[in-house]
Design a protein around this motif. Structure first.
Motif, PDB file in Angstrom:
ATOM      1  N   TRP A  57      10.434 -30.167 -14.292  1.00 12.88           N
ATOM      2  CA  TRP A  57      10.655 -31.545 -13.859  1.00 12.88           C
ATOM      3  C   TRP A  57      10.358 -32.516 -14.996  1.00 12.88           C
ATOM      4  N   ARG A  58       9.314 -32.224 -15.755  1.00 10.68           N
ATOM      5  CA  ARG A  58       8.898 -33.136 -16.834  1.00 10.68           C
ATOM      6  C   ARG A  58       9.838 -33.054 -18.042  1.00 10.68           C
ATOM      7  N   LEU A  59      10.325 -31.866 -18.339  1.00 16.02           N
ATOM      8  CA  LEU A  59      11.096 -31.660 -19.562  1.00 16.02           C
ATOM      9  C   LEU A  59      12.565 -32.054 -19.442  1.00 16.02           C
ATOM     10  N   LEU A  60      13.197 -31.766 -18.298  1.00 11.53           N
ATOM     11  CA  LEU A  60      14.639 -31.960 -18.197  1.00 11.53           C
ATOM     12  C   LEU A  60      14.992 -33.447 -18.177  1.00 11.53           C
ATOM     13  N   PRO A  61      15.791 -33.904 -19.148  1.00  8.86           N
ATOM     14  CA  PRO A  61      16.149 -35.333 -19.189  1.00  8.86           C
ATOM     15  C   PRO A  61      17.024 -35.727 -18.005  1.00  8.86           C
ATOM     16  N   ALA A  62      17.041 -37.021 -17.734  1.00 13.61           N
ATOM     17  CA  ALA A  62      17.940 -37.542 -16.698  1.00 13.61           C
ATOM     18  C   ALA A  62      19.386 -37.404 -17.168  1.00 13.61           C
ATOM     19  N   SER A  63      20.291 -37.203 -16.224  1.00 11.51           N
ATOM     20  CA  SER A  63      21.713 -37.108 -16.557  1.00 11.51           C
ATOM     21  C   SER A  63      22.239 -38.477 -16.980  1.00 11.51           C
ATOM     22  N   ARG A  64      22.991 -38.503 -18.087  1.00 16.63           N
ATOM     23  CA  ARG A  64      23.565 -39.749 -18.579  1.00 16.63           C
ATOM     24  C   ARG A  64      25.088 -39.756 -18.518  1.00 16.63           C
ATOM     25  N   ALA A  65      25.683 -38.577 -18.570  1.00 23.77           N
ATOM     26  CA  ALA A  65      27.146 -38.506 -18.634  1.00 23.77           C
ATOM     27  C   ALA A  65      27.782 -38.099 -17.303  1.00 23.77           C
ATOM     28  N   PHE A  66      26.951 -37.879 -16.274  1.00 20.43           N
ATOM     29  CA  PHE A  66      27.498 -37.414 -14.995  1.00 20.43           C
ATOM     30  C   PHE A  66      28.263 -38.536 -14.297  1.00 20.43           C
ATOM     31  N   THR A  67      29.453 -38.203 -13.833  1.00 23.45           N
ATOM     32  CA  THR A  67      30.261 -39.135 -13.042  1.00 23.45           C
ATOM     33  C   THR A  67      30.584 -38.466 -11.712  1.00 23.45           C
ATOM     34  N   PRO A  68      30.041 -38.980 -10.613  1.00 21.68           N
ATOM     35  CA  PRO A  68      30.311 -38.341  -9.313  1.00 21.68           C
ATOM     36  C   PRO A  68      31.785 -38.452  -8.944  1.00 21.68           C
ATOM     37  N   ARG A  69      32.277 -37.428  -8.279  1.00 24.80           N
ATOM     38  CA  ARG A  69      33.650 -37.476  -7.806  1.00 24.80           C
ATOM     39  C   ARG A  69      33.700 -36.999  -6.364  1.00 24.80           C
ATOM     40  N   ARG A  70      34.701 -37.473  -5.681  1.00 23.18           N
ATOM     41  CA  ARG A  70      34.834 -37.159  -4.261  1.00 23.18           C
ATOM     42  C   ARG A  70      35.101 -35.664  -4.087  1.00 23.18           C
ATOM     43  N   ASP A 126      29.126 -31.626  -8.034  1.00 21.59           N
ATOM     44  CA  ASP A 126      30.131 -32.559  -8.543  1.00 21.59           C
ATOM     45  C   ASP A 126      30.064 -33.894  -7.807  1.00 21.59           C
ATOM     46  N   ALA A 127      29.563 -33.859  -6.582  1.00 25.47           N
ATOM     47  CA  ALA A 127      29.510 -35.075  -5.776  1.00 25.47           C
ATOM     48  C   ALA A 127      28.162 -35.786  -5.854  1.00 25.47           C
ATOM     49  N   ILE A 128      27.054 -35.021  -5.870  1.00 30.62           N
ATOM     50  CA  ILE A 128      25.737 -35.662  -5.775  1.00 30.62           C
ATOM     51  C   ILE A 128      24.901 -35.525  -7.041  1.00 30.62           C
ATOM     52  N   GLY A 129      25.391 -34.794  -8.047  1.00 31.41           N
ATOM     53  CA  GLY A 129      24.624 -34.638  -9.276  1.00 31.41           C
ATOM     54  C   GLY A 129      23.968 -33.264  -9.354  1.00 31.41           C
ATOM     55  N   ARG A 130      23.559 -32.889 -10.570  1.00 30.42           N
ATOM     56  CA  ARG A 130      23.087 -31.525 -10.825  1.00 30.42           C
ATOM     57  C   ARG A 130      21.569 -31.436 -11.010  1.00 30.42           C
ATOM     58  N   ARG A 131      20.986 -32.455 -11.598  1.00 28.69           N
ATOM     59  CA  ARG A 131      19.553 -32.412 -11.906  1.00 28.69           C
ATOM     60  C   ARG A 131      18.711 -32.257 -10.645  1.00 28.69           C
ATOM     61  N   GLY A 132      19.034 -33.023  -9.621  1.00 28.96           N
ATOM     62  CA  GLY A 132      18.258 -32.960  -8.385  1.00 28.96           C
ATOM     63  C   GLY A 132      18.379 -31.611  -7.704  1.00 28.96           C
ATOM     64  N   ALA A 146      26.661 -16.469  -2.184  1.00 28.02           N
ATOM     65  CA  ALA A 146      27.180 -17.515  -1.303  1.00 28.02           C
ATOM     66  C   ALA A 146      26.787 -18.901  -1.802  1.00 28.02           C
ATOM     67  N   ALA A 147      25.580 -19.013  -2.345  1.00 23.84           N
ATOM     68  CA  ALA A 147      25.103 -20.314  -2.819  1.00 23.84           C
ATOM     69  C   ALA A 147      25.933 -20.840  -3.979  1.00 23.84           C
ATOM     70  N   LEU A 148      26.461 -19.957  -4.804  1.00 22.81           N
ATOM     71  CA  LEU A 148      27.267 -20.389  -5.940  1.00 22.81           C
ATOM     72  C   LEU A 148      28.482 -21.186  -5.492  1.00 22.81           C
ATOM     73  N   LEU A 149      29.045 -20.813  -4.339  1.00 19.66           N
ATOM     74  CA  LEU A 149      30.214 -21.507  -3.816  1.00 19.66           C
ATOM     75  C   LEU A 149      29.853 -22.832  -3.155  1.00 19.66           C
ATOM     76  N   VAL A 150      28.559 -23.042  -2.878  1.00 19.51           N
ATOM     77  CA  VAL A 150      28.114 -24.272  -2.232  1.00 19.51           C
ATOM     78  C   VAL A 150      27.608 -25.276  -3.263  1.00 19.51           C
ATOM     79  N   PHE A 151      26.690 -24.839  -4.123  1.00 17.70           N
ATOM     80  CA  PHE A 151      26.025 -25.774  -5.017  1.00 17.70           C
ATOM     81  C   PHE A 151      26.928 -26.281  -6.132  1.00 17.70           C
ATOM     82  N   GLY A 152      27.881 -25.440  -6.604  1.00 13.44           N
ATOM     83  CA  GLY A 152      28.774 -25.897  -7.662  1.00 13.44           C
ATOM     84  C   GLY A 152      29.590 -27.107  -7.245  1.00 13.44           C
ATOM     85  N   PRO A 153      30.400 -26.996  -6.183  1.00  9.17           N
ATOM     86  CA  PRO A 153      31.157 -28.172  -5.731  1.00  9.17           C
ATOM     87  C   PRO A 153      30.263 -29.330  -5.265  1.00  9.17           C
ATOM     88  N   LEU A 154      29.134 -29.015  -4.616  1.00  7.81           N
ATOM     89  CA  LEU A 154      28.241 -30.069  -4.150  1.00  7.81           C
ATOM     90  C   LEU A 154      27.694 -30.890  -5.310  1.00  7.81           C
TER      91      LEU A 154
END
Length: 395
Positions: free
Chosen positions: A183-196, A71-77, A61-69
């Motif tokens: 948390w320490r190793l994963l770089p910040a996202s640079r190419a992410f573009t949020p979409r509605r 796209d809107a708020i970012g993946r790293r967090g 069930a989470a796969l259907l929630v976190f994937g689309p979410l």
């Protein structure tokens, strides 16, 4: 874009492999504990198996929630927060006062464990150059396999020495230490573009995938195969915990080293699919899975282990090829098409106990084998149908 084998690539790849490892040690650590949970709470094999089923179902069930979410708020967090919550929930499992509380906590844990698998490859696709992406994905999938093995081996070994609660405490502590590194190793996202986010568009894409018979066939094949494969491991722990084997949790956990056969099957799948058609590879994998299941009917423990290794090879061969079939035949929204495959995959895992339990009650392991073959005959038929369709397409 991150280049292959650069310093940033190694840091990011290591972080995602570590995150993948942490997800799957938490998901599968309780599996070798099922006989002990059955004895500790005075429950049936079916009820004990719910410890695995509720987690995989909520993960689906989470796969259907976190994937689309994402796209809107970012993946790293999302990856950071869900891994942290998974570790805290493992610590909470050690304190569960009864089986009902344990199940509720496992359902929550399964849901948050879906955060990283839902978005990790999308994160790589945005941040890595194509050659870097291909290399990183292979290592990431290896982290999945090693996490599944490690969780079962660690969970079983600790439980035999110090009890069920200690097993959850150790896995939870390992996870929190790993999260700090992540948390320490994963770089910040640079190419992410949020979409509605549009729920209408997302539902339309999912509906289109389900109406595509080539995709639906692969979804059913993957889900039904995993229904059998993963739940065979649950019932083999009950078989081997009883006389004449009487294996403790530590040795039951080591049974899952047979997953290494699956690592080999995954590696070879690409080569085989290059020389044979994908549906033929799927049919071959299913036949191997059926043959391995037959080998496990032996009373000899070495032959049972050999049969499980053969099973893992056949299953992961088919799974790898079916996953790539989905990517090949999805006309659009390939991300949601692949996510839907994983939904069927984990829902299958959740329902397998309900299918196999009557066979176990009626005929013990022979019954489980019969129940497995009945389903595998169906998935072989699905693969044969896909093969016939592929042959009918003009070159």
């Amino acid at each position: 874009m991150i280049e292959a084998h650069s310093r940033a690539w190694w840091r990011a790849t290591l972080a995602l492999c570590l995150g993948s490892f942490l997800v799957f040690i938490n998901l599968y650590a309780p599996q070798p504990l099922l006989p002990e949970l059955r004895a500790a709470f005075g429950i049936s094999t079916l009820v004990a198996g719910l410890v695995m089923s509720v987690a995989t179902l909520s993960l689906a069930a989470a796969l259907l929630v976190f994937g689309p979410l994402s796209d809107a708020i970012g993946r790293r967090g999302i990856m950071r927060l869900t891994l942290l919550l998974a570790g805290l929930l493992s610590l909470s499992l050690a304190l569960a006062p009864n089986f009902e509380t344990l199940l509720v906590l496992r359902a929550f844990q399964g849901f948050v464990l879906g955060g990283l698998p839902a978005v990790a490859i999308a994160w790589m696709g945005e941040e890595f150059e194509r050659p870097a992406l291909l290399s990183a994905v292979g290592l990431y999938i290896a982290g999945n396999t090693l996490g599944g093995i490690g969780g079962r081996v660690i969970g079983g070994a600790v439980a035999e020495v110090a009890g069920i609660s200690a097993s959850f405490l150790v896995v939870g502590t390992m996870t929190l230490i790993g999260v700090a590194l992540f948390w320490r190793l994963l770089p910040a996202s640079r190419a992410f573009t949020p979409r509605r986010f549009s729920i209408g568009a997302a539902l339309s894409d999912l509906g289109g995938h389900l109406r595509n018979p080539l995709l639906l066939g692969a979804y059913l094949l993957g889900g039904l195969n995993f229904l059998i494969f993963i739940n065979q491991y649950s019932y083999i722990t009950f078989r081997l915990a009883e006389a004449p084997y009487a294996l403790g949790a530590r040795f039951l956990g080591m049974i899952f080293l047979t997953y290494l056969g699956g690592t080999l099957g995954s590696i070879l799948s690409g080569r085989l699919a290059g020389s044979l058609s994908q549906p033929v590879c799927m049919m071959a994998g299913i036949l191997i899975l059926m043959a391995g299941t037959a080998v496990t009917l032996s009373a000899s423990l070495p032959l049972i282990i050999a049969g499980l290794t053969i099973n893992a090879f056949g299953f992961f061969l088919t799974h790898s090829v079916a996953s790539s079939w989905v990517g090949k035949h999805a006309a659009r929204a390939r991300g949601s098409a692949s996510a839907l495959y994983l939904v069927f995959y984990y829902v299958g895992a959740s329902l397998g106990g309900f299918w196999l339990e009557p066979f176990w009650q009626a005929g013990a392991w022979m019954g489980v084998t019969l129940g497995s073959w009945l389903v595998l005959v169906i998935t072989f038929g699905i693969a044969a149908w896909l093969w016939r369709h592929e042959r009918s397409i003009p070159v």
